[in-house]
Design an enzyme around this catalytic site. Structure first.
Site, PDB file in Angstrom:
ATOM      1  N   TYR A 157     -83.643 -17.386-107.493  1.00  0.00           N
ATOM      2  CA  TYR A 157     -82.369 -17.821-108.083  1.00  0.00           C
ATOM      3  C   TYR A 157     -82.330 -19.347-108.217  1.00  0.00           C
ATOM      4  CZ  TYR A 157     -77.234 -17.904-108.672  1.00  0.00           C
ATOM      5  OH  TYR A 157     -75.953 -18.081-109.147  1.00  0.00           O
ATOM      6  N   LYS A 161     -82.038 -21.392-111.712  1.00  0.00           N
ATOM      7  CA  LYS A 161     -80.905 -22.270-111.983  1.00  0.00           C
ATOM      8  C   LYS A 161     -81.357 -23.709-112.202  1.00  0.00           C
ATOM      9  CE  LYS A 161     -77.505 -19.322-111.854  1.00  0.00           C
ATOM     10  NZ  LYS A 161     -76.849 -18.936-113.128  1.00  0.00           N
TER      11      LYS A 161
END
Length: 256
Positions: A157, A161
């Site tokens: 993640y 991002k």
């Protein structure tokens, strides 16, 4: 709700808009006068958001699509253009989490997160850019995260991002001369389904998890989806035409 006539209404696509940040953003953009395509993997799940927009006097369309699939993304944008109007605003919000420590993270955990966040944002942006450049006006807002700075148990993640921030800055350079701005928002701790999943993963009751988080945030509260929707509304506004390639951390305090 403030609305414009159909002929003057700009069309926005918000991905992952069935709930949480996406739903709040879709409703906020509708209140600003945009016709909004409410896009999510499950079209039926978009009904609540669409109903809320139409009940308030706005125009909305539920669209089921897998943003990580090339044909699905292209078909979704074509449908929006045909049924709602050429999309000149895109909010890449769709996301999933597959949290785990590196030694337990599977390749599927990695690939799934990268596909939705990075590949999905790429495919959707590529599909809408022709509508924006033809119109000589456009806004793309990518949802990054404070996790881009690193977060235990989120190698996939965090990498996705952080990648979105580089993607944002590159698109801002490429598309600026066509009247298109591209920015990113990096939310901090926002009360969404993902937070509930994280609380469950670490074995804490949700209320305790929220209270503990609030103690670490300078403004002494956790964030709400509406906080992010406000930031999106700024980036897509006419007044933000000289703001591009930026990453705005909406986290209740400074980040490092």
């Amino acid at each position: 709700m403030t609305t414009t006539t159909t002929t003057n209404t700009k069309t926005a696509i918000v991905t992952g808009a069935a709930r949480g940040i996406g739903a709040s953003t879709a409703k906020r953009l509708a209140s600003e006068g945009f016709a909004v395509a409410v896009l999510d993997l499950d079209e039926a799940a978009c009904a609540e958001t669409v109903d809320a927009i139409t009940a308030a006097g706005g125009r909305a369309l539920a669209v089921g699509a897998n943003v990580g699939d090339e044909q699905s993304a292209a078909d979704a944008v074509a449908r929006v253009a045909a049924e709602l109007g050429a999309p000149t605003v895109l909010v890449n919000n769709a996301g999933i989490i597959r949290d785990n420590m590196l030694f337990k993270m599977t390749a599927d955990d990695w690939d799934s997160v990268m596909t939705v966040h990075l590949r999905g944002s790429f495919l959707m942006s590529r599909a809408v850019q022709s509508h924006m450049t033809e119109a000589g006006w456009g806004r793309i807002v990518n949802l990054s995260s404070t996790s881009a700075l690193g977060n235990r148990g989120q190698a996939n993640y965090s990498a996705a991002k952080a990648g979105l921030q580089g993607f944002t800055k590159t698109l801002a350079i490429e598309l600026g001369k066509f009247g298109v701005t591209v920015n990113a928002i990096a939310p901090g701790f926002i009360e969404t389904d993902m937070i509930a999943q994280t609380a469950e993963r670490v074995g804490m009751p949700l209320d305790d998890f929220l209270a503990a988080a609030a103690k670490q945030i300078p403004v002494a509260r956790t964030g709400r989806p509406e906080d992010i929707a406000h930031a999106v509304a700024f980036f897509v506004s006419e007044g933000a035409s000289y703001t591009s390639g930026q990453v705005l951390y909406v986290a209740g305090g400074p980040t490092s």
